[in-house]
Scaffold this active site. Structure first.
Site, PDB file in Angstrom:
ATOM      1  N   ARG A  46       0.834  -1.283  -0.127  1.00  0.00           N
ATOM      2  CA  ARG A  46       0.043  -0.028  -0.076  1.00  0.00           C
ATOM      3  C   ARG A  46       0.868   1.089  -0.152  1.00  0.00           C
ATOM      4  O   ARG A  46       0.935   2.096  -0.568  1.00  0.00           O
ATOM      5  CB  ARG A  46      -0.993   0.101   1.269  1.00  0.00           C
ATOM      6  CG  ARG A  46      -1.573   1.356   1.229  1.00  0.00           C
ATOM      7  CD  ARG A  46      -2.883   1.313   2.238  1.00  0.00           C
ATOM      8  NE  ARG A  46      -3.019   0.593   3.457  1.00  0.00           N
ATOM      9  CZ  ARG A  46      -1.936   0.725   4.476  1.00  0.00           C
ATOM     10  NH1 ARG A  46      -1.382   1.802   4.650  1.00  0.00           N
ATOM     11  NH2 ARG A  46      -2.012  -0.289   5.524  1.00  0.00           N
ATOM     12  N   TYR A  98     -16.246  16.854 -15.050  1.00  0.00           N
ATOM     13  CA  TYR A  98     -16.737  15.587 -14.899  1.00  0.00           C
ATOM     14  C   TYR A  98     -17.844  15.100 -13.821  1.00  0.00           C
ATOM     15  O   TYR A  98     -17.807  15.669 -12.708  1.00  0.00           O
ATOM     16  CB  TYR A  98     -15.508  14.545 -14.495  1.00  0.00           C
ATOM     17  CG  TYR A  98     -15.666  13.160 -14.586  1.00  0.00           C
ATOM     18  CD1 TYR A  98     -15.963  12.343 -15.863  1.00  0.00           C
ATOM     19  CD2 TYR A  98     -15.937  12.529 -13.464  1.00  0.00           C
ATOM     20  CE1 TYR A  98     -16.458  11.310 -15.908  1.00  0.00           C
ATOM     21  CE2 TYR A  98     -16.264  11.006 -13.349  1.00  0.00           C
ATOM     22  CZ  TYR A  98     -16.172  10.274 -14.866  1.00  0.00           C
ATOM     23  OH  TYR A  98     -16.787   9.099 -14.656  1.00  0.00           O
ATOM     24  N   ASP A 170      -7.440  18.889 -13.869  1.00  0.00           N
ATOM     25  CA  ASP A 170      -7.688  17.657 -14.309  1.00  0.00           C
ATOM     26  C   ASP A 170      -7.405  17.648 -15.789  1.00  0.00           C
ATOM     27  O   ASP A 170      -8.001  18.199 -16.542  1.00  0.00           O
ATOM     28  CB  ASP A 170      -9.335  17.550 -14.313  1.00  0.00           C
ATOM     29  CG  ASP A 170      -9.696  15.982 -14.517  1.00  0.00           C
ATOM     30  OD1 ASP A 170      -9.096  15.360 -15.246  1.00  0.00           O
ATOM     31  OD2 ASP A 170     -10.855  15.462 -13.976  1.00  0.00           O
ATOM     32  N   LYS A 195      -8.497   6.742 -19.187  1.00  0.00           N
ATOM     33  CA  LYS A 195      -8.811   7.321 -20.600  1.00  0.00           C
ATOM     34  C   LYS A 195      -7.539   7.362 -21.398  1.00  0.00           C
ATOM     35  O   LYS A 195      -7.009   6.011 -21.719  1.00  0.00           O
ATOM     36  CB  LYS A 195      -9.424   8.609 -20.420  1.00  0.00           C
ATOM     37  CG  LYS A 195     -10.350   8.738 -19.054  1.00  0.00           C
ATOM     38  CD  LYS A 195     -11.630   8.019 -19.449  1.00  0.00           C
ATOM     39  CE  LYS A 195     -12.584   7.914 -18.172  1.00  0.00           C
ATOM     40  NZ  LYS A 195     -12.782   9.256 -17.543  1.00  0.00           N
TER      41      LYS A 195
HETATM   42  C1  LIG Z   1     -13.223   9.497 -16.254  1.00  0.00           C
HETATM   43  C2  LIG Z   1     -12.987  10.778 -15.823  1.00  0.00           C
HETATM   44  C3  LIG Z   1     -12.659  10.844 -14.375  1.00  0.00           C
HETATM   45  C4  LIG Z   1     -12.879   9.952 -13.245  1.00  0.00           C
HETATM   46  O1  LIG Z   1     -11.912   9.048 -13.523  1.00  0.00           O
HETATM   47  P1  LIG Z   1     -12.309   7.254 -13.292  1.00  0.00           P
HETATM   48  O2  LIG Z   1     -11.036   6.688 -13.608  1.00  0.00           O
HETATM   49  O3  LIG Z   1     -13.490   6.895 -13.951  1.00  0.00           O
HETATM   50  O4  LIG Z   1     -12.376   7.293 -11.877  1.00  0.00           O
HETATM   51  C5  LIG Z   1     -12.243  12.229 -14.007  1.00  0.00           C
HETATM   52  N1  LIG Z   1     -12.188  13.634 -14.761  1.00  0.00           N
HETATM   53  C6  LIG Z   1     -12.376  13.104 -16.157  1.00  0.00           C
HETATM   54  C7  LIG Z   1     -12.196  14.381 -17.014  1.00  0.00           C
HETATM   55  C8  LIG Z   1     -12.736  12.063 -16.498  1.00  0.00           C
HETATM   56  O5  LIG Z   1     -12.955  11.920 -17.911  1.00  0.00           O
END
Ligand SMILES: *Cc1c(COP(=O)(O)O)cnc(C)c1O
Length: 384
Positions: A46, A98, A170, A195
């Site tokens: 961890r 998001y 982000d 992504k």
């Molecule tokens: C998908 C996404 C998230 C969340 O990520 P997860 O891996 O699904 O928890 C956060 N910000 C953006 C811009 C996203 O496209």
């Protein structure tokens, strides 16, 4: 080291012990100590695992930070960053972030007395207007989701510094291949590694990178205390994905640009949202702060045309949540990714019921264009 080289040779690009060119999957929870208190850098997985560590070092390098952290999901990464705040603190947040980020702030962190104000951060005056004495951070997405709005990262960071706030970006949509927010003044970058970084729809992961040593220490403490870490298998998959991020992003972008032009000229399309089009209101700013525009675009059908009918006719675009992978995906934000945002709020921020979001994949461009063109043919009987 240039970008494409860093993706392959950044961080720890081979296993010191064996010379293995691909960092091995260290599928272990614990590590033998040579004597009490005498270990070789790893004590418990961890806290740290060599496969995850290699990924964290790689992300640190390609985002130009001082430390990287890998989590079990993008939301786990974002939650850990929000752990820096406490009861009474206030955060300024982009109004089309998001849906999961919106939910985390309004349904989870609100219970702890952490408040958020959602504004269109592409308008810097609005950002400054909602800063109050208890504001601690500005959290933005650029390009944003799903309207591909562009926020001036340098501008926001400058305001944040004036008020002694943290800037969190982000960077999921742009990826460090096109945009490095830490070099534009941000303090923390977060990613859904699920992504583009992973890129193959086969792993859920999250990343945090900071360029501030004290913040790195705090985030490391929270990562270990909360424990939402990425496992060794998924850490390996993410590194494997990142090696080809450069060529994938180049190709995503080429395909997306052509498709944006096709949709923009189509009589059944009302509006296209893509920062790469010179008709986008912040095209110039996007060009300044990023070296590319990415593979995401949204568009609205003409009024009266049903997006569900359009989506139902597509052959190569898979109806699915998520984005950023080799296969093209299509979604209707109002019914899928942004369904957790109340309708009036959603409409007010410009996410109409007719909005369709495309994640352009790496299939042959001609196939993708043909598919969209046939799905855009509406018979009068089908018009609502
Ligand atoms: C998908 C996404 C998230 C969340 O990520 P997860 O891996 O699904 O928890 C956060 N910000 C953006 C811009 C996203 O496209």
């Amino acid at each position: 080291m240039k970008k494409k080289t860093a993706l392959i040779h950044g961080g720890i690009s081979r296993d010191e012990a064996t010379g293995a060119v691909s960092v091995p999957i260290y599928q272990t929870s614990t590590y033998k100590q040579d004597a009490v208190g005498k270990h070789r850098g790893f004590e418990y997985s961890r806290t740290g695992n060599p496969t995850r560590h290699a990924l964290e070092e790689l992300m640190k390098d390609i985002e130009h930070g001082v430390a990287g952290f890998a989590f079990a999901s993008g939301m786990a990464a974002i939650h850990t960053v929000f752990s820096l705040f406490k009861t009474g603190d206030h955060i300024v947040v982009g109004d089309d972030v998001y849906g999961g980020t919106y939910r985390l702030l309004t349904k989870v962190l609100s219970n702890l007395g952490i408040t958020a104000t959602f504004v269109d951060t592409s308008n810097l005056a609005l950002v400054e207007e909602v800063i109050s004495p208890n504001t601690k951070a500005i959290f933005i997405e650029s390009p944003s989701n799903p309207l591909l709005k562009i926020t001036d990262i340098k501008g926001v960071s400058k305001i944040a510094k004036e008020y002694n706030l943290l800037t969190v970006v982000d960077n999921t949509f742009a990826t460090p291949y096109w945009q490095q927010p830490l070099t534009l003044g941000a303090d923390i970058v977060v990613h859904s590694g699920t992504k583009y970084l992973g890129g193959h729809s086969d792993v859920v992961a999250g990343i945090v990178v900071t360029n501030n040593v004290e913040l790195a220490e705090e985030i490391g403490f929270y990562q270990n205390s909360i424990g939402g870490v990425l496992g060794p298998n998924d850490s390996w998959l993410l590194q494997r994905g990142i090696k080809t991020l450069g060529i994938r992003m180049e190709e995503h972008e080429r395909n997306t640009h052509e498709i944006a032009k096709l949709l923009n000229a189509h009589p059944n399309v009302n509006k296209v949202f893509y920062p790469g089009l010179d008709t986008h209101p912040n095209h110039e700013l996007a060009k300044q702060q990023s070296s590319g525009f990415g593979g995401m675009l949204s568009f609205e059908l003409q009024e009266g045309l049903d997006p569900e009918v359009f989506v139902g006719k597509l052959k190569w675009f898979t109806l699915a949540e998520s984005l950023g992978a080799v296969e093209s995906l299509v979604g209707i934000p109002s019914k899928m990714t942004h369904a957790s945002i109340p309708r009036e709020k959603r409409l007010a921020s410009g996410i109409s019921d007719e909005l369709i979001r495309l994640s352009i994949g790496l299939e042959d461009l001609e196939d993708l264009k043909e598919d969209l063109e046939q799905a855009l043919i509406f018979e009068t009987s089908r018009v609502r």
